[in-house]
Design an enzyme around this catalytic site. Structure first.
Site, PDB file in Angstrom:
ATOM      1  N   GLU A 118      20.994  89.186  -9.794  1.00  0.00           N
ATOM      2  CA  GLU A 118      19.927  88.311  -9.312  1.00  0.00           C
ATOM      3  C   GLU A 118      18.623  88.545 -10.063  1.00  0.00           C
ATOM      4  O   GLU A 118      17.931  87.575 -10.431  1.00  0.00           O
ATOM      5  CB  GLU A 118      19.671  88.556  -7.811  1.00  0.00           C
ATOM      6  CG  GLU A 118      20.877  88.345  -6.942  1.00  0.00           C
ATOM      7  CD  GLU A 118      21.602  89.629  -6.621  1.00  0.00           C
ATOM      8  OE1 GLU A 118      21.906  89.865  -5.440  1.00  0.00           O
ATOM      9  OE2 GLU A 118      21.856  90.422  -7.566  1.00  0.00           O
ATOM     10  N   CYS A 173      20.912  92.707  -2.176  1.00  0.00           N
ATOM     11  CA  CYS A 173      20.377  93.952  -1.639  1.00  0.00           C
ATOM     12  C   CYS A 173      18.902  93.734  -1.272  1.00  0.00           C
ATOM     13  O   CYS A 173      18.326  92.689  -1.578  1.00  0.00           O
ATOM     14  CB  CYS A 173      20.510  95.070  -2.679  1.00  0.00           C
ATOM     15  SG  CYS A 173      19.391  94.894  -4.080  1.00  0.00           S
ATOM     16  N   HIS A 221      20.205  94.160 -11.676  1.00  0.00           N
ATOM     17  CA  HIS A 221      21.187  93.461 -10.867  1.00  0.00           C
ATOM     18  C   HIS A 221      21.269  92.004 -11.331  1.00  0.00           C
ATOM     19  O   HIS A 221      20.333  91.485 -11.948  1.00  0.00           O
ATOM     20  CB  HIS A 221      20.795  93.503  -9.393  1.00  0.00           C
ATOM     21  CG  HIS A 221      20.856  94.871  -8.794  1.00  0.00           C
ATOM     22  ND1 HIS A 221      20.811  95.102  -7.430  1.00  0.00           N
ATOM     23  CD2 HIS A 221      20.964  96.104  -9.365  1.00  0.00           C
ATOM     24  CE1 HIS A 221      20.892  96.389  -7.184  1.00  0.00           C
ATOM     25  NE2 HIS A 221      20.970  97.027  -8.354  1.00  0.00           N
ATOM     26  N   CYS A 236      16.728  92.719  -4.332  1.00  0.00           N
ATOM     27  CA  CYS A 236      16.962  91.365  -4.834  1.00  0.00           C
ATOM     28  C   CYS A 236      16.510  90.306  -3.837  1.00  0.00           C
ATOM     29  O   CYS A 236      15.994  89.254  -4.221  1.00  0.00           O
ATOM     30  CB  CYS A 236      18.436  91.181  -5.177  1.00  0.00           C
ATOM     31  SG  CYS A 236      18.969  92.182  -6.578  1.00  0.00           S
TER      32      CYS A 236
END
Length: 209
Positions: free
Chosen positions: A115, A143, A113, A146
């Site tokens: 992040e 999420c 992801h 993260c």
């Protein structure tokens, strides 16, 4: 943060007064040409140029403007066929340490992801597992994975754009920073660049239906 975004992404937060004051200061910034260039990054302004400009402006005038770079990373992710989410990490001096967009499909990595990639890059560049003097700007509510990584990295502030009622882990879902097992909670600034971030996500998923 990955998929799971509702068709409407309403703002459930009011922007903090500090951000509103920061926006007001930007409107009175005499460097009008530079401000206009930052507001229109797609008009002949490369991402590297944008990051350089942001990193060399006074931090007081760029607290919410760093989201522009995160949004550009999200657009680049969409162009690669990834869910359009971008992240940027900035230190207290206003220097951009890392910028990334989602790469889960490209890398065949469910943890890739925006992040996570930005945190890995910033930590690797510093040679340290924590970033206690840094802030992260993300186009979508992180999420649970993260959000946990943000806590582990000791990032001091989290700025994000659109909320994610289906997959978010900050104001939705497990609300990671409110759990007793979470030992570090960053200051939260939701709703920055919310409309543009939500529009990017809607367009991305509509094109694939």
């Amino acid at each position: 943060t990955q998929a799971g975004v509702s068709s409407t992404l309403p703002s459930t937060f009011t922007r903090p007064a500090t951000i509103q004051r920061s926006a007001s200061r930007r409107e009175h910034n005499p460097a009008r040409a530079r401000r206009l260039a930052i507001r229109s990054p797609s008009e002949g302004l490369t991402l590297s140029c944008l990051l350089f400009m942001l990193a060399n402006m006074p931090i007081e005038t760029t607290k919410s403007t760093f989201m522009v770079a995160a949004l550009e990373e999200a657009r680049r992710a969409a162009a690669r066929g990834e869910v359009p989410i971008g992240a940027v990490i900035v230190d207290n001096a206003g220097q951009v340490l890392a910028a990334a967009g989602n790469r889960t499909e490209e890398l065949s990595d469910p943890t890739a992801h925006a992040e996570m990639l930005a945190i890995r890059q910033a930590c690797a560049d510093r040679g340290a597992p924590r970033l206690p003097d840094c802030a992260i700007y993300v186009t979508l509510e992180p999420c649970p994975m993260c959000a946990t990584a943000i806590s582990f990295a000791r990032l001091t502030r989290l700025y994000y754009g659109a909320s994610d009622a289906k997959g978010g882990g900050v104001e939705h879902g497990p609300r990671i920073f409110h759990q007793p097992t979470c030992h570090h909670k960053p200051d939260l600034y939701p709703g920055i660049g919310e409309n543009e971030a939500a529009d990017l996500l809607r367009s991305f998923f509509q094109e694939r239906r």
